[in-house]
Design a protein around this motif. Structure first.
Motif, short mmCIF file in Angstrom:
data_model
loop_
_atom_site.label_atom_id
_atom_site.label_comp_id
_atom_site.label_asym_id
_atom_site.label_seq_id
_atom_site.Cartn_x
_atom_site.Cartn_y
_atom_site.Cartn_z
N ASP A 214 0.83 -1.21 0.00
CA ASP A 214 0.00 0.00 0.00
C ASP A 214 0.86 1.26 0.00
O ASP A 214 0.43 2.32 -0.47
CB ASP A 214 -0.91 0.01 1.22
CG ASP A 214 -2.01 -1.05 1.14
OD1 ASP A 214 -2.28 -1.52 0.01
OD2 ASP A 214 -2.55 -1.43 2.19
N ASP A 215 2.09 1.15 0.52
CA ASP A 215 2.94 2.32 0.65
C ASP A 215 3.99 2.47 -0.44
O ASP A 215 4.50 3.57 -0.68
CB ASP A 215 3.67 2.27 2.00
CG ASP A 215 2.68 2.25 3.16
OD1 ASP A 215 1.70 3.01 3.11
OD2 ASP A 215 2.89 1.45 4.10
N LEU A 216 4.33 1.36 -1.10
CA LEU A 216 5.44 1.41 -2.06
C LEU A 216 5.26 0.35 -3.14
O LEU A 216 4.90 -0.80 -2.86
CB LEU A 216 6.77 1.17 -1.34
CG LEU A 216 8.03 1.27 -2.19
CD1 LEU A 216 8.25 2.70 -2.69
CD2 LEU A 216 9.25 0.81 -1.37
N VAL A 217 5.52 0.74 -4.39
CA VAL A 217 5.49 -0.19 -5.52
C VAL A 217 6.81 -0.04 -6.29
O VAL A 217 7.22 1.08 -6.62
CB VAL A 217 4.30 0.12 -6.46
CG1 VAL A 217 4.38 -0.74 -7.73
CG2 VAL A 217 2.98 -0.11 -5.74
N ALA B 165 8.59 9.52 -4.12
CA ALA B 165 7.69 8.83 -5.07
C ALA B 165 7.22 7.51 -4.47
O ALA B 165 8.00 6.77 -3.85
CB ALA B 165 8.40 8.60 -6.38
N LYS B 166 5.96 7.19 -4.69
CA LYS B 166 5.42 5.91 -4.22
C LYS B 166 5.69 4.79 -5.23
O LYS B 166 5.82 3.63 -4.86
CB LYS B 166 3.91 6.03 -3.99
CG LYS B 166 3.27 4.71 -3.57
CD LYS B 166 1.78 4.83 -3.33
CE LYS B 166 1.17 3.45 -3.08
NZ LYS B 166 -0.28 3.52 -2.80
N GLU C 142 -0.61 8.65 -8.11
CA GLU C 142 0.63 8.50 -7.36
C GLU C 142 1.82 9.12 -8.09
O GLU C 142 1.85 9.22 -9.32
CB GLU C 142 0.91 7.01 -7.10
CG GLU C 142 -0.20 6.27 -6.37
CD GLU C 142 -0.45 6.81 -4.97
OE1 GLU C 142 0.39 7.57 -4.45
OE2 GLU C 142 -1.51 6.47 -4.38
N ARG C 143 2.81 9.52 -7.31
CA ARG C 143 4.05 10.10 -7.86
C ARG C 143 4.96 8.96 -8.34
O ARG C 143 5.16 7.98 -7.64
CB ARG C 143 4.75 10.92 -6.78
CG ARG C 143 5.95 11.73 -7.28
CD ARG C 143 6.44 12.68 -6.20
NE ARG C 143 7.61 13.43 -6.64
CZ ARG C 143 7.58 14.51 -7.39
NH1 ARG C 143 6.40 14.99 -7.79
NH2 ARG C 143 8.69 15.13 -7.75
N VAL C 144 5.53 9.13 -9.55
CA VAL C 144 6.29 8.05 -10.18
C VAL C 144 7.73 8.50 -10.46
O VAL C 144 7.95 9.55 -11.09
CB VAL C 144 5.63 7.62 -11.52
CG1 VAL C 144 6.41 6.46 -12.14
CG2 VAL C 144 4.18 7.21 -11.29
N LEU C 145 8.69 7.70 -10.00
CA LEU C 145 10.10 7.91 -10.30
C LEU C 145 10.55 6.85 -11.30
O LEU C 145 10.38 5.65 -11.06
CB LEU C 145 10.94 7.79 -9.02
CG LEU C 145 12.46 7.62 -9.20
CD1 LEU C 145 13.07 8.85 -9.87
CD2 LEU C 145 13.14 7.35 -7.86
N GLY D 2 17.34 -2.65 -0.59
CA GLY D 2 17.50 -1.32 -0.02
C GLY D 2 16.18 -0.65 0.32
O GLY D 2 16.02 -0.04 1.37
N LEU D 3 15.21 -0.79 -0.58
CA LEU D 3 13.89 -0.20 -0.34
C LEU D 3 13.16 -0.93 0.77
O LEU D 3 12.45 -0.31 1.57
CB LEU D 3 13.07 -0.23 -1.63
CG LEU D 3 13.52 0.72 -2.74
CD1 LEU D 3 12.68 0.48 -4.01
CD2 LEU D 3 13.42 2.17 -2.30
N SER D 4 13.31 -2.24 0.84
CA SER D 4 12.65 -3.03 1.88
C SER D 4 13.19 -2.67 3.25
O SER D 4 12.44 -2.55 4.23
CB SER D 4 12.84 -4.52 1.61
OG SER D 4 12.27 -4.88 0.36
N VAL D 5 14.50 -2.48 3.34
CA VAL D 5 15.12 -2.08 4.61
C VAL D 5 14.65 -0.70 5.02
O VAL D 5 14.30 -0.45 6.17
CB VAL D 5 16.67 -2.12 4.49
CG1 VAL D 5 17.30 -1.47 5.71
CG2 VAL D 5 17.16 -3.55 4.33
N ALA D 6 14.61 0.21 4.02
CA ALA D 6 14.22 1.60 4.31
C ALA D 6 12.78 1.71 4.78
O ALA D 6 12.44 2.57 5.60
CB ALA D 6 14.44 2.46 3.08
N SER D 7 11.91 0.83 4.23
CA SER D 7 10.49 0.92 4.59
C SER D 7 10.18 0.16 5.86
O SER D 7 9.12 0.29 6.42
CB SER D 7 9.63 0.38 3.44
OG SER D 7 9.93 -0.98 3.19
#
Length: 450
Positions: free
Chosen positions: A317-320, A424-425, A346-349, A445-450
């Motif tokens: 729900d918070d990150l894709v 960005a989500k 949603e904001r896209v990077l 890296g994203l999993s650790v950060a979230s």
């Protein structure tokens, strides 16, 4: 050439996605398979696990003694290998049978009922769906694929030898070695201008491909293309058309109008209208082959996708986080359409690695326009693949053309930290180079950060 009389198959460039499918095929058919590639990858590791000997140093001394007899050894190479390659030179100078991958594919499939998927975009997903549909309908099929399917964890579907599914690759005019019974053309956008010089020459090559279809064969073309055939399209008057399209929980639900009837309530789980189009033509070809509609609908609903084709690595729900192989402006547009359809607010990077200096040069303005659509853009250096640099053609030059305030160049080393800084989500990695090898690091890296 009679492949039954060949015992040894030597691959130069065995780690390529198309080459490795052939290597798997010959290994499964009890041939002795050995190969060279420039670097070790996940693909070469998988081949080694199958008992295929792969080495990474270009030297004729690495050729096994048992492969030194031209009478029972076939050498297969990819055009991406330089002409100066010492192993390739050795084989050519010593009367070995040396063939391109496409020529071998033509030999394997010429005595089968062949379904070929051509087009500048969509070949891998379409052929993977088609191979899966036929396999699930109990057709004795072998499918040679340009990507690793999630259903089979392989780029080869091996369910029998009567029917073949192949990607008809326009690069280097490779598809002119095929003789299909059923063929489709998904798209004809300008590409590979380093080979063709201009778009008209590419179009002529596709026309030449249509002449390779066997007598009484059939050609399918996407609606709007300048070639005659059985048409297919989305919500239009084509011979095969997807109608009454809805999206529920990320799944397409639609009907298919065929020339004879309507197949209702079909489900398909890949996002994006481009993927819906791919599913439609795969379904149409399977219908024309004779597969039962009920089985086809069930098979399509069970298709899980192809790795690096809008592949979800994080979906919360918070990150894709999605990874995609897109390397042409039209493919980037398709990824953008898919992500906006699924996540409109949603904001896209987007992190993009350009592939080939020549493609970047030929389509710089189109790349700039397609990338500018995202909310933020990170640009990696150009992946050269088979090419030498072109003066003035750099990622910095391309970045200057992108009309987007939220853009910057980034190295692989700093990429993860830049991604983590973004609010960005939706995170997208895009490109056909080695950006795919960074995915696990980014995911971790994203999993650790979230």
């Amino acid at each position: 050439m009679n492949l039954k009389n060949i015992h040894n198959i030597y691959f130069i460039g065995i780690g390529g996605i198309g080459m490795s499918a052939l290597a798997r095929y010959f290994k499964a058919n009890k041939k002795h398979v050995v190969g060279y590639d420039k670097t070790a990858t996940e693909i070469t590791g998988a081949l080694s696990n199958l008992g295929i000997d792969v080495h990474f140093e270009d030297s004729a001394e690495n050729i096994p003694v048992s492969f030194l007899n031209p009478a029972n050894t076939l050498v297969v190479y990819t055009p991406a290998v330089p002409k100066s390659h010492s192993e390739l030179t050795y084989f050519k100078n010593n009367q070995f049978q040396v063939l391109k991958r496409s020529e071998v594919l033509g030999l394997i499939t010429e005595n089968t009922f062949c379904l070929a998927v051509a087009g500048t975009h969509g070949k891998t997903t379409t052929s993977s769906i088609l191979g899966h549909l036929l396999a699930e309908c109990n057709v004795e099929v072998t499918a040679f694929l340009g990507g690793v399917t999630e259903n089979y964890n392989s780029n080869l579907i091996l369910k029998g030898a009567k029917v073949s599914v192949v990607e008809a690759d326009e690069f280097d005019r490779s598809f002119l070695t095929l003789s299909p019974n059923l063929a489709c053309i998904t798209s004809m956008d300008a590409d590979h201008l380093d080979i063709y010089g201009e778009a008209d020459a590419l179009k002529e090559s596709f026309i030449e491909f249509t002449k390779r279809i066997k007598p009484k064969g059939k050609l399918f073309v996407k609606s709007g293309l300048p070639i005659d055939g059985i048409t297919y399209g989305i919500e239009d008057g084509s011979n095969y058309s997807a109608q009454n399209i809805k999206i529920e929980n990320g799944t397409y639900m639609f009907d298919v109008k065929t020339p004879k009837e309507v197949i209702e309530n079909i489900h398909f789980n890949l996002p994006g209208r481009h993927n819906l189009s791919n599913a439609l033509i795969a379904l149409a070809m399977a219908v024309e082959y004779g597969c039962p509609h009920q089985q086809l609908a069930k098979a399509l609903a069970s298709f899980k996708g192809v790795k690096r084709r809008f592949t979800y690595h994080i979906k919360t729900d918070d990150l894709v986080f999605v990874d995609d192989y897109a390397h042409h402006p039209e493919e980037i547009n398709a990824v953008h359409q898919a992500v906006r359809e699924m996540y409109p607010d949603e904001r896209v990077l987007a992190i993009f690695q350009p592939h080939l200096y020549s493609r970047t040069k030929d389509f710089a303005n189109e790349f700039a326009e397609s990338l500018a659509q995202f909310d933020e853009v990170l640009l990696l250096d150009i992946y050269p693949a088979r090419e030498l640099p072109i003066e003035g053609v750099t990622s910095g030059w391309l970045l200057g053309k992108i009309d987007n305030e939220n853009k910057q160049l980034v190295s692989k080393e700093l990429m993860l930290s830049k991604i983590q800084e973004s609010d960005a989500k939706i995170i997208l990695t895009i490109g056909a180079g080695d950006i795919g090898e960074e995915v696990n690091k980014i995911k971790k890296g994203l999993s650790v950060a979230s």
